[in-house]
Design an enzyme around this catalytic site. Structure first.
Site, PDB file in Angstrom:
ATOM      1  N   GLU A 139       1.604   4.230   7.486  1.00 10.61           N
ATOM      2  CA  GLU A 139       0.545   3.776   6.596  1.00 10.61           C
ATOM      3  C   GLU A 139      -0.023   4.957   5.819  1.00 10.61           C
ATOM      4  O   GLU A 139       0.189   6.115   6.192  1.00 10.61           O
ATOM      5  CB  GLU A 139      -0.564   3.122   7.436  1.00 10.61           C
ATOM      6  CG  GLU A 139      -0.114   1.883   8.214  1.00 10.61           C
ATOM      7  CD  GLU A 139       0.037   0.639   7.337  1.00 10.61           C
ATOM      8  OE1 GLU A 139       0.379   0.756   6.146  1.00 10.61           O
ATOM      9  OE2 GLU A 139      -0.180  -0.466   7.862  1.00 10.61           O
ATOM     10  N   ASN A 189       0.826  -1.221   0.000  1.00 10.86           N
ATOM     11  CA  ASN A 189       0.000   0.000   0.000  1.00 10.86           C
ATOM     12  C   ASN A 189       0.856   1.266   0.000  1.00 10.86           C
ATOM     13  O   ASN A 189       0.347   2.356   0.230  1.00 10.86           O
ATOM     14  CB  ASN A 189      -0.957  -0.004   1.200  1.00 10.86           C
ATOM     15  CG  ASN A 189      -0.211   0.010   2.535  1.00 10.86           C
ATOM     16  OD1 ASN A 189       1.013   0.096   2.578  1.00 10.86           O
ATOM     17  ND2 ASN A 189      -0.952  -0.078   3.627  1.00 10.86           N
TER      18      ASN A 189
END
Ligand code: F6R
EC number: 3.5.99.6
Length: 260
Positions: free
Chosen positions: A143, A136
């Protein structure tokens, strides 16, 4: 950004090993930023070989790892401290007292983040930061949606990261969902950054990192703002890049100009 596209994962590990050896020869007391996961394992094996053959020494090196799971003490088999000892530190001449990994078992994880960030700064900052990249686009455990200016802090992992890392945990074993990670700002402060990515599963993330807009949606895209970022990928990880041909030509020129 320097983008190096190599034939396969072996060539990526060879390149990274040469890069680290050159760094340590030029500056034996380097402060290294290190990563866990599968991407650096072949590099670590090569560095162990080079150290054992006497080609490079780690005796004056200081290291800081990117991240650690909250809830796992350093002696836990799935902790990143354990990983680093097993995959690298136990086999080289590094002084373990100068190897740093955030303490995932700290009673106050937020205080541990502040302490860790200060420790990096007190050591003089990171000379060479090694990175992998999540599918991702995460770097460290930053993140998507992480602030591009973030410092070391507690981060909750995405479902996709938890799933990707579940391969290391038994089905009935506790798997942490939060981690301490150095921030994107911390990573960008390193003098040089070397990111390794191999395999088709990383192709989308590599495209976001190298060609995408600089955006919290792909944390690795922040490396576009770094003056000395080197992204080393194999053909599969480079497969979605539209600038692939140019990157290969530019790299060829880079080598020719260095040899001239
Ligand atoms: C590891 C880390 C992560 C990994 C990334 C890729 O310390 O910070 O960002 O680099 O999740 O993991 P692998 O290499 O296992 O695909």
């Amino acid at each position: 950004m320097r983008l190096v596209i190599l034939e396969n994962a072996e060539a990526v590990a060879d390149f990274a090993c040469d890069y680290f050896v050159d760094q340590l020869k030029a500056q034996p007391n380097s402060i290294l930023g290190l990563a866990t996961g599968s991407s650096p394992v072949a590099l670590y094996q090569r560095l162990i070989g080079a150290n054992q053959r006497g080609e490079v020494s780690f005796k004056d090196v200081t290291s800081f790892n990117l991240d650690e799971y909250i809830g796992l003490a350093g002696d836990h088999a799935q902790s990143y401290r354990h990983f680093m000892n097993e995959k690298l530190f136990d086999h080289i001449d590094i002084d373990k007292a100068r190897t740093h990994v955030p303490d995932g078992a700290a009673a106050d994880p937020n205080a541990e983040c502040v302490r860790y960030e200060k420790e990096i700064q007190a050591a003089g900052g990171i000379d060479l930061q090694l990175l992998g990249i999540g599918v991702n686009g995460h770097i460290g455990f930053n993140e998507p949606l992480s602030s591009l200016a973030s410092r070391t802090r507690v981060k909750t992992l995405t479902k996709s990261t938890i799933k990707a890392n579940s391969r290391y945990f038994d089905a009935d074993e506790f798997q942490p969902t939060d981690a301490i990670t150095t921030g994107i700002g911390t990573i960008l402060d390193a003098k040089e950054v070397l990111l390794l990515a191999t395999g088709a599963t990383k192709a989308e993330a590599v495209r976001g990192c190298v060609e995408g807009p600089v955006s919290a949606a792909c944390p690795a895209s922040a490396l576009q703002m770094h003056q000395h970022a080197v992204v080393v990928v194999d053909e599969e990880a480079a497969s979605l890049l539209s600038m692939k041909e140019y990157a290969q030509w530019a790299e060829q020129r880079h080598i020719e100009l260095e040899q001239a």
